[in-house]
Design an enzyme around this catalytic site. Structure first.
Site, PDB file in Angstrom:
ATOM      1  N   GLU A 230       0.890  -1.177   0.000  1.00 20.75           N
ATOM      2  CA  GLU A 230       0.000   0.000   0.000  1.00 20.75           C
ATOM      3  C   GLU A 230       0.918   1.213   0.000  1.00 20.75           C
ATOM      4  O   GLU A 230       1.458   1.587   1.041  1.00 20.75           O
ATOM      5  CB  GLU A 230      -0.867   0.000   1.272  1.00 20.75           C
ATOM      6  CG  GLU A 230      -1.827  -1.164   1.394  1.00 20.75           C
ATOM      7  CD  GLU A 230      -3.058  -1.004   0.525  1.00 20.75           C
ATOM      8  OE1 GLU A 230      -3.174  -0.004  -0.205  1.00 20.75           O
ATOM      9  OE2 GLU A 230      -3.908  -1.907   0.570  1.00 20.75           O
ATOM     10  N   CYS A 264      -2.258   9.165   2.236  1.00 23.09           N
ATOM     11  CA  CYS A 264      -1.930   8.623   0.912  1.00 23.09           C
ATOM     12  C   CYS A 264      -3.041   8.925  -0.086  1.00 23.09           C
ATOM     13  O   CYS A 264      -2.784   9.158  -1.258  1.00 23.09           O
ATOM     14  CB  CYS A 264      -1.721   7.115   1.021  1.00 23.09           C
ATOM     15  SG  CYS A 264      -3.096   6.250   1.773  1.00 23.09           S
TER      16      CYS A 264
HETATM   17  P1  NAP Z   1       8.219   5.248   4.678  1.00 14.78           P
HETATM   18  O1  NAP Z   1       9.338   6.148   4.953  1.00 14.78           O
HETATM   19  O2  NAP Z   1       8.251   4.446   3.442  1.00 14.78           O
HETATM   20  O3  NAP Z   1       8.106   4.286   5.953  1.00 14.78           O
HETATM   21  C1  NAP Z   1       7.085   3.312   6.059  1.00 14.78           C
HETATM   22  C2  NAP Z   1       7.590   2.171   6.904  1.00 14.78           C
HETATM   23  O4  NAP Z   1       8.604   1.493   6.180  1.00 14.78           O
HETATM   24  C3  NAP Z   1       8.247   2.609   8.212  1.00 14.78           C
HETATM   25  O5  NAP Z   1       8.004   1.626   9.184  1.00 14.78           O
HETATM   26  C4  NAP Z   1       9.729   2.637   7.851  1.00 14.78           C
HETATM   27  O6  NAP Z   1      10.556   2.494   8.967  1.00 14.78           O
HETATM   28  C5  NAP Z   1       9.793   1.443   6.945  1.00 14.78           C
HETATM   29  N1  NAP Z   1      10.883   1.462   5.993  1.00 14.78           N
HETATM   30  C6  NAP Z   1      11.229   2.440   5.145  1.00 14.78           C
HETATM   31  N2  NAP Z   1      12.247   2.056   4.350  1.00 14.78           N
HETATM   32  C7  NAP Z   1      12.557   0.790   4.733  1.00 14.78           C
HETATM   33  C8  NAP Z   1      13.531  -0.153   4.303  1.00 14.78           C
HETATM   34  N3  NAP Z   1      14.389   0.108   3.344  1.00 14.78           N
HETATM   35  N4  NAP Z   1      13.563  -1.351   4.936  1.00 14.78           N
HETATM   36  C9  NAP Z   1      12.702  -1.629   5.906  1.00 14.78           C
HETATM   37  N5  NAP Z   1      11.746  -0.785   6.362  1.00 14.78           N
HETATM   38  C10 NAP Z   1      11.677   0.410   5.771  1.00 14.78           C
HETATM   39  O7  NAP Z   1       6.842   6.005   4.678  1.00 14.78           O
HETATM   40  P2  NAP Z   1       6.266   7.009   5.772  1.00 14.78           P
HETATM   41  O8  NAP Z   1       6.972   8.304   5.615  1.00 14.78           O
HETATM   42  O9  NAP Z   1       6.266   6.373   7.111  1.00 14.78           O
HETATM   43  O10 NAP Z   1       4.760   7.116   5.308  1.00 14.78           O
HETATM   44  C11 NAP Z   1       4.334   7.906   4.276  1.00 14.78           C
HETATM   45  C12 NAP Z   1       4.152   7.120   2.992  1.00 14.78           C
HETATM   46  O11 NAP Z   1       3.222   6.053   3.230  1.00 14.78           O
HETATM   47  C13 NAP Z   1       3.526   7.949   1.898  1.00 14.78           C
HETATM   48  O12 NAP Z   1       4.140   7.662   0.674  1.00 14.78           O
HETATM   49  C14 NAP Z   1       2.077   7.492   1.897  1.00 14.78           C
HETATM   50  O13 NAP Z   1       1.396   7.719   0.706  1.00 14.78           O
HETATM   51  C15 NAP Z   1       2.232   6.060   2.199  1.00 14.78           C
HETATM   52  N6  NAP Z   1       0.961   5.509   2.705  1.00 14.78           N
HETATM   53  C16 NAP Z   1       0.246   4.696   1.880  1.00 14.78           C
HETATM   54  C17 NAP Z   1      -0.990   4.212   2.303  1.00 14.78           C
HETATM   55  C18 NAP Z   1      -1.815   3.300   1.429  1.00 14.78           C
HETATM   56  O14 NAP Z   1      -2.713   2.675   1.955  1.00 14.78           O
HETATM   57  N7  NAP Z   1      -1.568   3.206   0.151  1.00 14.78           N
HETATM   58  C19 NAP Z   1      -1.477   4.556   3.561  1.00 14.78           C
HETATM   59  C20 NAP Z   1      -0.705   5.405   4.371  1.00 14.78           C
HETATM   60  C21 NAP Z   1       0.518   5.866   3.924  1.00 14.78           C
HETATM   61  P3  NAP Z   1      11.363   3.736   9.620  1.00 14.78           P
HETATM   62  O15 NAP Z   1      10.374   4.681  10.170  1.00 14.78           O
HETATM   63  O16 NAP Z   1      12.180   3.073  10.668  1.00 14.78           O
HETATM   64  O17 NAP Z   1      12.175   4.329   8.503  1.00 14.78           O
END
Ligand code: NAP
Length: 454
Positions: A230, A264
């Site tokens: 997602e 998102c």
């Molecule tokens: P993010 O930086 O991608 O982080 C999401 C999760 O992934 C966090 O737990 C993060 O951990 C982990 N993570 C990131 N890179 C990783 C890697 N290389 N290996 C393992 N884990 C990793 O996103 P965010 O800033 O938290 O959230 C915003 C994003 O989520 C936006 O793009 C939004 O659109 C998307 N989102 C999508 C939906 C949907 O349903 N489609 C819903 C809500 C949000 P850390 O915090 O430790 O880095």
């Protein structure tokens, strides 16, 4: 290498807590607990599982203020929106209490066999990687259907929501779930390789950015494990000539600005036809100016800080680059630390970050279209595919467009939103797989064909 996560209140700047990372030995113990818990949990009756769901819903109701405050302190969500998020999690439990049995029951299929049917068996330990923007809701919409289907869950939450992650683990224990059924991992990204490679983990779901999605899907692919992704979006909000602004402008403002613009499925590109453009812009701007800005812990605050200063800076860069390419600041556009003023940018066009990328904060990009045809073409011009919203009074004409919208959702005269009764998910760079509804609970089951001859 860091040894602990330090959480910080993005509004006050104050340090909140620190959490030591799990060691390799801790992680192995957690995985073994998960496997042990699964061996018993998978044999439990669906009635027992839905009874525990009722306990979860009751705890959420009883503690909604406490949980809401925790979320607000960690990531800055205005408190009234935090409490509403907890209430929505309780409603999600109610939905699966009423429907899980039906969704998971064997389905008889008539063939030449004496008996043939589909059974829906749990897979085992499912790892979830979750974002901070809806720190309860995102976890619950994974955990509630997944545990109810007989799986056990692991959570790697966003680092800045670690306190919330630990509170959620405790909530499941307090609700009566067996030890090991739902566990939080406090880990580095580097630990992911070994965890996904471990035989105990059967599938992975990630809600987050495209970059994180690619990284987790690569590891999962190397291990031939299923993923649900997602990811981000840059949803279009199409406003056609005949849109009813009096009735729907508030919805359009909410679609962009709720959760400080960090959703998102937010309306990120307002694509407005020429005839209605001036009146839309005038009225939309007034409503944005009227939003109550303040301390996220005040119940009447609607807009506050973003979750982290680096995220606000990233948004500022996207806006500046778009301005260099010809976009215009119509309203707002100042930043102070993690606070980003609600902002409206006009003259946005393809090839600008505000059109092409996801903007995760309170910035509305406004795009003028000649007519409906051009508006819909612009809406579809996106790498992402979470959802499209169209505002029009001519509902009949919209039916012809439905199959042409390549997204996971199409909302007419409403904002794209999640609802336990309806599937939720994206296409293209927004990911794949579905959460919620029947489709969501069936993502992490073995859809098994059983064929019996006598
Ligand atoms: P993010 O930086 O991608 O982080 C999401 C999760 O992934 C966090 O737990 C993060 O951990 C982990 N993570 C990131 N890179 C990783 C890697 N290389 N290996 C393992 N884990 C990793 O996103 P965010 O800033 O938290 O959230 C915003 C994003 O989520 C936006 O793009 C939004 O659109 C998307 N989102 C999508 C939906 C949907 O349903 N489609 C819903 C809500 C949000 P850390 O915090 O430790 O880095």
């Amino acid at each position: 290498m860091k040894h602990a996560i330090h959480t910080k209140n993005p509004y006050s700047g104050q340090s909140l807590d620190q959490y030591k990372y799990h060691t390799t030995s801790d992680i192995n113990t957690i995985l073994e607990h998960a496997q042990k818990a699964f061996n018993n949990w998978k044999t439990t009756d669906i009635k027992h599982r839905t009874k525990l769901l009722k306990n979860v819903a009751n705890i959420l109701e009883d503690k909604k203020e406490e949980f809401g405050q925790l979320m607000t302190r960690e990531m800055g969500k205005p408190i009234s929106q935090s409490i509403a998020e907890i209430e929505k999690c309780a409603k999600l439990c109610d939905f699966y209490i009423a429907n899980a049995d039906k969704f998971l029951s064997d389905q008889i299929i008539k063939t030449e066999a004496h008996e043939s049917f589909i059974s829906y068996d749990p897979l085992g330990t499912i790892l979830s990687v979750m974002p901070w923007n809806y720190p309860f809701w995102q976890v619950f919409r994974f955990a509630i259907p997944t545990l109810t289907a007989g799986n056990v869950g692991l959570l790697k939450h966003a680092s800045n929501s670690t306190g919330t992650a630990i509170a959620i683990q405790k909530l499941f224990l307090d609700a009566g779930y067996p030890e090991g059924c739902f566990q939080t991992l406090v880990i580095n990204h580097e630990d992911m390789d070994a965890i996904i490679g471990n035989d105990i983990v059967k599938a992975i779901t990630l809600t987050g950015s495209e970059k994180a999605g690619k990284s987790i899907a690569t590891l999962a692919g190397q291990n031939l494990k299923k993923t649900v992704l997602e990811l981000g979006g840059n949803n279009a909000c199409v406003v056609l000539d005949d849109a009813n602004l009096d009735k729907y402008l508030d919805t359009m403002v909410t679609a962009r600005m709720q959760n400080n613009g960090q959703s998102c499925i937010a309306a990120k590109r307002f694509i407005v036809t020429e005839k209605i453009y001036d009146s839309f812009l005038e009225q939309f701007t007034q409503k944005v100016k009227d939003l109550k800005i303040g301390d996220p812990e005040d119940t009447d605050t609607y807009i506050s800080v973003m979750a982290r200063e680096d995220l606000a800076k990233e948004l500022e860069t996207q806006v500046s680059k778009s301005i260099k390419k010809g976009a215009t600041v119509h309203y707002g556009n100042s930043r102070d630390g993690a606070f980003y003023q609600p902002t409206i940018i006009t003259n946005v066009k393809p090839d600008m970050p505000l059109f092409d990328e996801e903007t995760f904060g309170p910035v509305a990009a406004v795009i003028k279209a000649k007519d409906k045809k051009e508006a819909l073409e612009l809406a579809k011009n996106s790498r992402f595919g979470l959802g499209t919203m169209i505002f029009t009074e001519n509902i009949k004409a919209i039916y012809d467009e439905i199959s042409d919208i390549p997204d996971g959702a199409l909302f007419i005269n409403d904002m794209v939103k999640s609802d336990p009764r309806l599937p939720f998910g994206g296409t293209k760079a927004s990911g794949y797989g579905r959460e919620l509804s029947k489709e969501g609970i069936l993502e992490f089951v073995n859809i098994k064909t059983v064929y019996i001859n006598k």
